[in-house]
Write a protein that holds these residues in place. Sequence first.
Motif: not given
Ligand code: NI
Length: 160
Positions: A70-74, A77-79, A121-123
Amino acid sequence: MVIRTQPLTADAFAPYGDVLDCAGTPDKMINEGLCGRFHDRAALDFEDGRAGVSLFQAQPRDLPYELTLLERHPQGSQAFIPMSFDPFLVIVAQDLGNKPGEVAAFLTAQGQAINFHKGTWHGVLTPLHAPGLFAVVDRIGDGANLEEFRLEHPVMIERG
Ligand code: NI
Ligand SMILES: NC(=O)N[C@@H](O)C(=O)O
């Protein structure tokens, strides 16, 4: 652990981000009434950076899918905006502060796109059909805008 996909709806996805689709009545009719505009549907957020549009060509995956990362971008946002009409897999998880919690998996309907809110958190981008072609709107800027978390125990994601 095994989890099952669920259909992507705005309500179910609300804790994680926005669902973009052309459901219902357009916010405005434009172009001499020949185009419906579903206006301003994503909460874009780019801390100390700017918006960028990139194209991703990702390898299609299969279900059942073994989730190990899993990852995240602190800082942004990400579309994920598909450039095909194929459903894709969207994986998110609750935030427990410095690590992800319970995982949820969604299958998009044709014509749906998503926008992860900053810090969700997302794949990674997970197409299920070739060509796996997506437009991605996310933060361009300095700094470490990628935090990864390797799961101690993989999660198997099966079709719901
Ligand atoms: Ni991402
Ligand atoms: N790293 C990158 O550009 N993509 C990932 O953030 C992803 O979510 O696919």
